[in-house]
Every structure is written in structure tokens, then in C-alpha cells.
Design a protein around this motif. Structure first.
Motif, PDB file in Angstrom:
ATOM      1  N   ILE A   1       0.833  -1.202   0.000  1.00  0.00           N
ATOM      2  CA  ILE A   1       0.000   0.000   0.000  1.00  0.00           C
ATOM      3  C   ILE A   1       0.869   1.254   0.000  1.00  0.00           C
ATOM      4  CG2 ILE A   1      -1.562   1.340   1.477  1.00  0.00           C
ATOM      5  CD1 ILE A   1      -2.985  -0.852   0.126  1.00  0.00           C
TER       6      ILE A   1
ATOM      7  N   PRO B   1     -21.272 -12.888  12.531  1.00  0.00           N
ATOM      8  CA  PRO B   1     -20.758 -12.063  11.438  1.00  0.00           C
ATOM      9  C   PRO B   1     -21.339 -10.647  11.462  1.00  0.00           C
ATOM     10  CG  PRO B   1     -21.555 -14.176  10.629  1.00  0.00           C
ATOM     11  CD  PRO B   1     -21.906 -14.117  12.067  1.00  0.00           C
ATOM     12  N   GLY B   2     -20.526  -9.695  11.035  1.00  0.00           N
ATOM     13  CA  GLY B   2     -20.945  -8.299  11.046  1.00  0.00           C
ATOM     14  C   GLY B   2     -22.211  -8.046  10.242  1.00  0.00           C
ATOM     15  N   VAL B   3     -22.392  -8.826   9.198  1.00  0.00           N
ATOM     16  CA  VAL B   3     -23.554  -8.613   8.337  1.00  0.00           C
ATOM     17  C   VAL B   3     -24.850  -8.875   9.128  1.00  0.00           C
ATOM     18  CG1 VAL B   3     -23.643 -10.952   7.371  1.00  0.00           C
ATOM     19  CG2 VAL B   3     -24.398  -9.057   5.996  1.00  0.00           C
TER      20      VAL B   3
ATOM     21  N   ASP C   1     -12.247   1.880  11.710  1.00  0.00           N
ATOM     22  CA  ASP C   1     -11.990   1.056  10.531  1.00  0.00           C
ATOM     23  C   ASP C   1     -13.215   0.279  10.058  1.00  0.00           C
ATOM     24  OD1 ASP C   1     -10.316  -0.231   8.632  1.00  0.00           O
ATOM     25  OD2 ASP C   1     -10.307  -1.999   9.914  1.00  0.00           O
TER      26      ASP C   1
ATOM     27  N   ILE D   1     -18.504  -3.005   7.592  1.00  0.00           N
ATOM     28  CA  ILE D   1     -19.662  -3.851   7.301  1.00  0.00           C
ATOM     29  C   ILE D   1     -20.921  -3.375   8.027  1.00  0.00           C
ATOM     30  CG2 ILE D   1     -20.600  -6.186   7.521  1.00  0.00           C
ATOM     31  CD1 ILE D   1     -18.026  -7.288   6.624  1.00  0.00           C
TER      32      ILE D   1
ATOM     33  N   PHE E   1     -24.746  -0.776   6.722  1.00  0.00           N
ATOM     34  CA  PHE E   1     -26.158  -1.025   6.994  1.00  0.00           C
ATOM     35  C   PHE E   1     -26.799   0.090   7.817  1.00  0.00           C
ATOM     36  CE2 PHE E   1     -24.895  -5.281   5.819  1.00  0.00           C
ATOM     37  CZ  PHE E   1     -26.015  -5.783   5.191  1.00  0.00           C
TER      38      PHE E   1
ATOM     39  N   MET F   1     -13.638   4.669   1.122  1.00  0.00           N
ATOM     40  CA  MET F   1     -12.616   3.822   0.510  1.00  0.00           C
ATOM     41  C   MET F   1     -13.226   2.668  -0.271  1.00  0.00           C
ATOM     42  SD  MET F   1      -9.266   2.895   2.687  1.00  0.00           S
ATOM     43  CE  MET F   1      -8.744   1.513   1.729  1.00  0.00           C
TER      44      MET F   1
ATOM     45  N   LEU G   1     -12.809   1.628  -4.115  1.00  0.00           N
ATOM     46  CA  LEU G   1     -12.299   0.318  -4.532  1.00  0.00           C
ATOM     47  C   LEU G   1     -13.172  -0.285  -5.607  1.00  0.00           C
ATOM     48  CD1 LEU G   1     -11.132  -1.495  -1.285  1.00  0.00           C
ATOM     49  CD2 LEU G   1      -9.788  -0.655  -3.181  1.00  0.00           C
TER      50      LEU G   1
ATOM     51  N   TYR H   1      -8.882  -3.306   7.940  1.00  0.00           N
ATOM     52  CA  TYR H   1      -9.389  -4.413   7.141  1.00  0.00           C
ATOM     53  C   TYR H   1      -9.411  -4.059   5.653  1.00  0.00           C
ATOM     54  CZ  TYR H   1     -13.456  -6.924   5.186  1.00  0.00           C
ATOM     55  OH  TYR H   1     -14.310  -7.611   4.402  1.00  0.00           O
ATOM     56  N   LEU H   2      -9.964  -2.900   5.334  1.00  0.00           N
ATOM     57  CA  LEU H   2     -10.071  -2.522   3.918  1.00  0.00           C
ATOM     58  C   LEU H   2      -8.704  -2.316   3.286  1.00  0.00           C
ATOM     59  CD1 LEU H   2     -13.010  -0.025   3.458  1.00  0.00           C
ATOM     60  CD2 LEU H   2     -12.665  -2.212   2.341  1.00  0.00           C
TER      61      LEU H   2
ATOM     62  N   LYS I   1      -6.036  -3.853   4.026  1.00  0.00           N
ATOM     63  CA  LYS I   1      -5.441  -5.160   3.754  1.00  0.00           C
ATOM     64  C   LYS I   1      -6.065  -5.812   2.513  1.00  0.00           C
ATOM     65  CE  LYS I   1      -6.133  -6.441   8.003  1.00  0.00           C
ATOM     66  NZ  LYS I   1      -6.263  -7.265   9.206  1.00  0.00           N
TER      67      LYS I   1
ATOM     68  N   TYR J   1      -7.401  -4.290   0.068  1.00  0.00           N
ATOM     69  CA  TYR J   1      -6.950  -3.497  -1.060  1.00  0.00           C
ATOM     70  C   TYR J   1      -5.537  -3.903  -1.472  1.00  0.00           C
ATOM     71  CZ  TYR J   1      -5.947   0.713  -3.733  1.00  0.00           C
ATOM     72  OH  TYR J   1      -5.605   1.589  -4.719  1.00  0.00           O
TER      73      TYR J   1
ATOM     74  N   TRP K   1      -4.208  -6.741  -1.237  1.00  0.00           N
ATOM     75  CA  TRP K   1      -4.264  -8.009  -1.989  1.00  0.00           C
ATOM     76  C   TRP K   1      -4.771  -7.818  -3.404  1.00  0.00           C
ATOM     77  CZ3 TRP K   1      -2.062 -12.571  -1.389  1.00  0.00           C
ATOM     78  CH2 TRP K   1      -1.439 -12.797  -0.163  1.00  0.00           C
ATOM     79  N   LYS K   2      -5.638  -6.837  -3.581  1.00  0.00           N
ATOM     80  CA  LYS K   2      -6.087  -6.522  -4.940  1.00  0.00           C
ATOM     81  C   LYS K   2      -4.866  -6.142  -5.787  1.00  0.00           C
ATOM     82  CE  LYS K   2      -9.362  -5.523  -7.952  1.00  0.00           C
ATOM     83  NZ  LYS K   2     -10.264  -6.570  -8.419  1.00  0.00           N
TER      84      LYS K   2
ATOM     85  N   LEU L   1      -7.307 -16.993  -0.629  1.00  0.00           N
ATOM     86  CA  LEU L   1      -6.058 -16.424  -0.116  1.00  0.00           C
ATOM     87  C   LEU L   1      -6.325 -15.196   0.756  1.00  0.00           C
ATOM     88  CD1 LEU L   1      -3.394 -16.391  -2.968  1.00  0.00           C
ATOM     89  CD2 LEU L   1      -3.075 -17.156  -0.622  1.00  0.00           C
TER      90      LEU L   1
ATOM     91  N   GLY M   1     -19.909 -14.376   7.044  1.00  0.00           N
ATOM     92  CA  GLY M   1     -20.679 -13.142   6.933  1.00  0.00           C
ATOM     93  C   GLY M   1     -20.063 -12.094   6.033  1.00  0.00           C
ATOM     94  N   ASP M   2     -18.809 -12.287   5.662  1.00  0.00           N
ATOM     95  CA  ASP M   2     -18.130 -11.225   4.931  1.00  0.00           C
ATOM     96  C   ASP M   2     -18.686 -11.069   3.523  1.00  0.00           C
ATOM     97  OD1 ASP M   2     -15.334  -9.617   5.186  1.00  0.00           O
ATOM     98  OD2 ASP M   2     -15.815 -10.137   3.123  1.00  0.00           O
ATOM     99  N   TYR M   3     -18.884  -9.821   3.107  1.00  0.00           N
ATOM    100  CA  TYR M   3     -19.319  -9.635   1.717  1.00  0.00           C
ATOM    101  C   TYR M   3     -18.432  -8.653   0.974  1.00  0.00           C
ATOM    102  CZ  TYR M   3     -21.533  -5.343   3.282  1.00  0.00           C
ATOM    103  OH  TYR M   3     -21.759  -4.114   3.822  1.00  0.00           O
ATOM    104  N   ILE M   4     -17.429  -8.132   1.657  1.00  0.00           N
ATOM    105  CA  ILE M   4     -16.550  -7.166   1.006  1.00  0.00           C
ATOM    106  C   ILE M   4     -15.493  -7.913   0.192  1.00  0.00           C
ATOM    107  CG2 ILE M   4     -14.991  -5.228   1.400  1.00  0.00           C
ATOM    108  CD1 ILE M   4     -17.466  -4.397   2.629  1.00  0.00           C
TER     109      ILE M   4
ATOM    110  N   GLN N   1     -16.542  -9.412  -3.016  1.00  0.00           N
ATOM    111  CA  GLN N   1     -16.941  -8.353  -3.943  1.00  0.00           C
ATOM    112  C   GLN N   1     -15.711  -7.770  -4.638  1.00  0.00           C
ATOM    113  OE1 GLN N   1     -19.270  -5.603  -1.696  1.00  0.00           O
ATOM    114  NE2 GLN N   1     -19.920  -4.473  -3.487  1.00  0.00           N
TER     115      GLN N   1
ATOM    116  N   GLY O   1     -23.238 -13.399   2.839  1.00  0.00           N
ATOM    117  CA  GLY O   1     -23.128 -11.984   3.187  1.00  0.00           C
ATOM    118  C   GLY O   1     -23.588 -11.083   2.053  1.00  0.00           C
TER     119      GLY O   1
ATOM    120  N   VAL P   1     -27.339 -11.305   1.462  1.00  0.00           N
ATOM    121  CA  VAL P   1     -28.081 -10.496   2.436  1.00  0.00           C
ATOM    122  C   VAL P   1     -28.023  -9.033   2.041  1.00  0.00           C
ATOM    123  CG1 VAL P   1     -28.117  -9.677   4.829  1.00  0.00           C
ATOM    124  CG2 VAL P   1     -27.708 -12.088   4.361  1.00  0.00           C
ATOM    125  N   TYR P   2     -26.808  -8.578   1.713  1.00  0.00           N
ATOM    126  CA  TYR P   2     -26.615  -7.169   1.397  1.00  0.00           C
ATOM    127  C   TYR P   2     -27.430  -6.750   0.173  1.00  0.00           C
ATOM    128  CZ  TYR P   2     -24.285  -2.806   0.333  1.00  0.00           C
ATOM    129  OH  TYR P   2     -24.031  -1.495   0.071  1.00  0.00           O
TER     130      TYR P   2
END
Lengths: 268, 312
Positions: A28, A112-114, A203, A206, A210, A222, A226, B135-136, B138, B140, B142-143, B188, B253-256, B259, B269, B272-273
Motif C-alpha cells: 500500500i 458475522p458483522g452482516v 476502521d 460492514i 447497513f 474507501m 475500490l 481491514y479494507l 489489507k 486493497y 491483496w487486490k 487467499l 458473513g463477509d461480503y466485502i 466483492q 453476506g 443479504v446485502y
């Protein structure tokens, strides 16, 4: 065979694991200085510091930054009050329902956060509460409680009950004991918990997606960048800002809880 | 009125102290009321609202939510496409948990058994900092690493290993156009992001294994691998289960991450979103959200029996 030295294989795997955790973050920093605006080309064709100036002048970055700081501050304060109260109750006594309460505190981060996000959103819409800064804070404070609780309860466990009794024997009332004995001993643990809660809230993305209405916090900004990038290096500059803003409180928290020897009565 | 105190009472604070002393439950109730009110009203209340919504259904013609109790929405979860989402999510969560456990073990074991002094601090901070850093940021990172023109492709070229990379990407089912649009990529990133959540409880469990047990095992003639299988691993188990609570639940639960990195296939996730947002099908979104809750409650019950909570 029992030996006190790690085998080469183990040492290699352990160090590789640690490097795996750190190298991506360095990327980064590198990309914030690239001259390539559109693609992820590696290695960067050239290096420049202009993106810091560009980011500084982008008007759309400042409101999310302020909102994130505000939300994290208020959520942390709320979580510190609630987390301290519940840890005090859990540390000193055994009572019916104690296990269930510890599960209840853990649940907002174990699920989970969702789920947390979706639940809060359902509740707000049923109760006709408009999405605002307040709804973001409600969500953040809920999952920050456990962080403060964990830090405070660990310190309570090390604290000998004897010093509280001694304080009472010397004629102090509960409030004086709290002010002069408990608080100085808990202080650094509470501050550490608060710092971590701040970092977590600053930070979080998720639950926020909502519970936020039209405004966006910095992580949401951010995320939008992305998914639909405008100036990639600017996103990296903001990423560095987010990183540093969460990194500093974590380091402070580490130094505050590094060694518990300053806790009175720890030795029993 | 009451028995005379040894010291004269100096005001309301002293009288309250006396009250707390005689009735400790009063103090307990005072301490617990605000946090329980908060968690009970805000959190449990919200979960109840979610559960309530999941028993509603959506009118197929108007698209409006019908506020009548029905199990129809849960029935919809059993449709092939929805079952696919659930199954895919569970498989990914399980794979990520195993992946995390495998990479975490050496790190946790070394940190618990061999790291001393400065190295102990290096390992502790080395795990804590990535855990807590953004989190974001990290994801990013990896992207940038996995993208078609990114670092891995460049490294593979430089090492003349492009053939290997292309062969891996050609594997049907998990491969794809580039690493950043494949299952491997999603996997990964998940493993990377949740790894510290596995290391810390594992390390806590391993730190509690007494050295004398390892010595006893060696004295009784066990080889390294026998000691590992019969002593270390069973004692590390509560830590592994504790860690798996997080890796499993967070992946579910992760959906980021899916995506940003991976194929377009959906996970719970993301379902649901999208259902609550763009599709506006709140009952189905709620029913989907209940799936991880049920799974996690079962998981937590089992974990508790295994003593995993002590390792948290």
C-alpha cells in the motif's frame, strides 16, 4: 525427543507466517507514490509525492474523515462506560445468568458483522428511526463493548481482592475506593481497551454500510473507491491515513498492557 | 435504626457503601443495568426484529412486504440457487478455517514455546498489528498483489514461472482469468485477513501446555511426532476451536472480500446485502441472515463443551 531448540523447519514456517502477515501492507505504501494512475502495474513506472497534495485538496475526503473520527470517539466513550461496568460486575461476583451475560457480550463480534448490521437496520426501520450519525454510533458502540470488557476483565482478574478490602478497612467508602484504588490500577487497561475500540470503530465498514444513511465514513468512502476507482493512488494515500490512525492507538494499547507488574496486589 | 457503625457516617457515599456491603446484589444490579439495557435493547432487540422480518414474506406482484407470519420465505432458501449460496459459503468457511489453522500453527507454536524476550515481543506485535490494522487496507493490498498486471504476475514472469501460474489458473472450478478473479484469490485473501484470529487463541492454548508434559512424553520414549499427536495437538485443540469460531463466522458473513477479489458467485453476506438493498426483499435477506446465526449458535455450543471459551 524433547528439546529446547526449535527445528529449522518450525523456525522457517513461523518466520514465513509472520512475513506473510506484513508484506502485503507494505505494498500500500509503495503504491501511494506511483506515477501510474490507472492500472496496478508492478513495478511502478516512477515515484512521486504529488498524490498527497492531490488527496489533501480533494474536498470529498474531509467530511468522511471527520465523521469517522467523531463516531469512533463517541462509540469508544460509550463502550468504555458500559464495558467497565459489566467487567466490574463479572469480575467480583458469581451470580445466576453470568455465563449468558458473557455470551451476550461476545455475540456482537462472534456473529458475522452482516448479521449485526442487518438486525440493526431491521430494528431502525421498524421503529422509524432515521439513519444518521446516531444510528452509526449505536452499532459501533455495541461491538466495541466487548473490546473494553476483555481488557478490563483481564486486569480485574490480576487485581487482588485484598487491596479493595484493605481500602474498606481503612475507612474508604466504595466511591473513594473506586477513585483512589480501583481506577489507578485499571486505568491503563481501560485506556488500552479504549484505544483498541477506537481503532476498531474507525476502521469498521460492514456494520456501517447497513446503519449509515447518506453520509459516509472514511472506510465507506474507501470501499466506494475500490469498487469504482477514480484516482487509484489517492485511495492509497487515504489507506495510509486509515492505517496510521489505527496503528498509533494499537501501539499505545500495547505499551499500556505490555507488562502487568504494575498492578497492585498482582502477586497475591 | 440499624446497628451503629464503627466510624460515623460522613454522608450519602458512606451510606451507599454500607448498603452495598449489606446487599451486594444492589451494587451488582447497579453495575449490570446500563450495559444489559444497552445490549438487551439495542442488540437483542435488533436480532428479534431480524427474526420477525424473516417470518414475513414478499408479495410477488406488488413487491411489498406482507406482515403475516409464514414459513414461505424459509422455504425459498431451499431453492437450488439459494442452497448453492449457502453451500458455497459453508465450503469456503471450512476451507479458510483449515487453511488458517495450518499456517497459524507453526507461528503460534514457535511464539508459545521458543520465542523469548525480544522475539516474544516481535511475535506478539507481529500478530497484533495485522490483526488490528485496517481491514479494507489489507483487502486493497491483496487486490494490488493479485491483479492481472500485479505483483504475483510480475514475480512469476521474473522467475520464469508463468507456466506454473497459468496452469494453476487453468484448474477448473477454482481457477479463473487472473488470480484476482478466481476462487484461489478469494480463499487467499480470507486466509490472510483472519489468520491472526487463529494464531492468538492457539498461542494462548499452547502456552498453557506444561513443559514437564513434553519432557515426560520424551522420557517415556515418544518420538517428536508421537508427542505432537498425543500431547501437544489435543491440548492445543481448545485454542484451535476458539480460533475457528472467528475464522468460520467472519468468512460466513463477509461480503466485502468476495466483492473485491474473486468470481462473481455470491456468498451469504453478499446475498443479504443485495437482497435488503437493491432487491428490497427484506424477508428473504433476514431469512438468509438467520442461517449463520443458527450455525454459529450450534458452533458456540459445541465449542463451549470443548472448553474453547477458556482459550479466547
Amino acid at each position: 525427543m524433547h528439546s529446547d531448540r526449535a527445528s529449522f523447519g518450525l523456525r522457517f514456517a513461523a518466520v514465513t507466517g509472520l512475513l506473510f502477515l506484513h508484506l502485503p501492507i507494505l505494498i500500500i505504501f509503495l503504491y501511494a507514490f506511483t506515477t501510474e494512475e490507472k492500472s496496478y502495474a508492478f513495478p511502478p513506472p516512477g515515484l512521486t509525492t504529488e498524490w498527497f497534495a492531490v488527496a489533501w485538496n480533494r474536498a470529498d475526503i474531509w467530511p468522511p474523515l471527520y465523521l469517522s473520527l467523531w463516531v469512533a470517539t463517541v462509540s469508544t466513550l460509550l463502550a468504555m462506560i458500559l464495558g467497565t461496568l459489566v467487567s466490574a460486575a463479572m469480575a467480583q461476583t458469581r451470580f445466576f445468568g453470568r455465563e449468558q451475560i458473557s455470551l451476550l457480550i461476545l455475540l456482537p463480534i462472534a456473529l458475522p458483522g452482516v448479521i449485526t448490521g442487518m438486525s440493526l437496520r431491521s430494528a431502525f426501520s421498524i421503529m422509524d428511526i432515521p439513519f444518521s450519525t446516531l444510528t452509526i454510533i449505536l452499532g459501533h458502540a455495541t461491538f466495541c463493548i466487548v473490546i473494553v470488557y476483555n481488557n478490563a476483565v483481564a486486569r480485574f482478574r490480576r487485581l487482588s481482592g485484598g487491596i479493595l478490602e484493605a481500602s474498606a478497612d481503612l475507612g474508604a467508602n466504595s466511591f473513594q475506593t473506586f477513585r483512589h484504588v480501583l481506577l489507578p490500577n485499571l486505568g491503563s487497561a481501560l485506556l488500552a481497551g479504549g484505544m483498541l475500540a477506537f481503532a476498531l470503530s474507525f476502521d469498521e465498514v460492514i456494520v456501517t454500510t447497513f446503519t449509515a444513511g447518506q453520509q459516509s465514513t472514511l472506510p465507506i468512502w474507501m470501499l466506494q473507491e475500490l469498487v469504482r476507482p477514480r484516482q487509484r493512488p489517492v485511495t492509497n494515500v487515504v489507506a495510509i491515513v486509515v492505517f496510521v490512525t489505527t496503528f498509533i492507538p494499537i501501539l499505545i494499547a500495547y505499551y499500556l498492557t505490555r507488562n502487568g507488574s504494575e498492578t497492585a496486589g498482582a502477586g497475591k | 435504626m440499624t446497628a451503629p457503625a464503627i466510624l460515623p457516617s460522613r454522608g450519602i457515599a458512606d451510606r451507599l457503601t454500607a448498603l452495598f456491603w449489606r446487599y451486594p446484589r444492589v451494587l451488582l444490579a447497579l453495575l449490570l443495568t446500563p450495559p444489559l439495557l444497552w445490549l438487551g435493547v439495542v442488540y437483542l432487540g435488533s436480532l428479534a426484529a431480524l427474526l420477525l422480518q424473516s417470518f414475513y414474506s414478499i408479495d410477488e406482484f406488488s413487491g411489498m412486504v406482507k406482515e403475516e407470519f409464514t414459513l414461505k420465505t424459509y422455504g425459498e432458501l431451499l431453492r437450488a440457487q439459494n442452497l448453492d449460496i449457502i453451500l458455497r459459503t459453508l465450503l469456503m468457511s471450512a476451507a479458510v478455517t483449515v487453511g488458517c489453522a495450518l499456517i497459524a500453527f507453526p507461528v503460534a507454536y514457535y511464539a508459545a514455546r521458543f520465542a523469548r524476550g525480544r522475539w516474544k515481543a516481535v511475535f506478539y506485535l507481529g500478530v497484533m498489528l495485522p490483526l488490528w490494522s485496517s481491514y479494507l487496507v489489507k483487502v486493497y493490498a491483496w487486490k494490488l498483489i493479485l491483479a492481472k498486471e500485479g505483483i504475483i504476475t510480475w514475480a512469476a514472469d521474473a522467475l520464469h514461472l508463468s507456466m506454473v501460474l497459468n496452469a494453476v489458473l487453468a484448474i477448473p472450478g477454482i481457477g479463473g482469468n487472473s488470480l484476482s478473479t478466481s476462487w484461489i484469490g478469494t480463499f487467499l485473501v480470507f486466509v490472510y485477513i483472519w489468520l491472526p484470529y487463529m494464531i492468538l487463541p492457539m498461542q494462548a492454548a499452547l502456552e498453557r501446555v506444561p513443559t514437564s508434559m513434553l519432557e515426560a512424553s520424551a522420557d517415556l520414549g515418544a518420538s517428536r511426532s508421537q508427542t505432537f499427536r498425543t500431547v501437544i495437538f489435543p491440548l492445543a485443540m481448545p485454542g484451535i476451536i476458539a480460533g475457528s469460531i472467528f475464522t468460520f463466522s467472519l468468512t460466513m458473513g463477509d461480503y466485502i472480500i468476495p466483492q473485491i477479489v474473486g468470481t462473481s458467485a455470491r456468498f451469504i453476506g453478499l446475498a443479504v446485502y443485495q437482497l435488503q438493498g437493491t432487491a428490497g426483499n427484506i424477508p428473504l435477506a433476514a431469512a438468509f441472515a438467520v442461517v449463520p446465526i443458527v450455525i454459529m449458535l450450534i458452533y458456540l455450543t459445541i465449542a463451549k463443551r470443548q472448553g474453547a471459551f477458556d482459550a479466547l
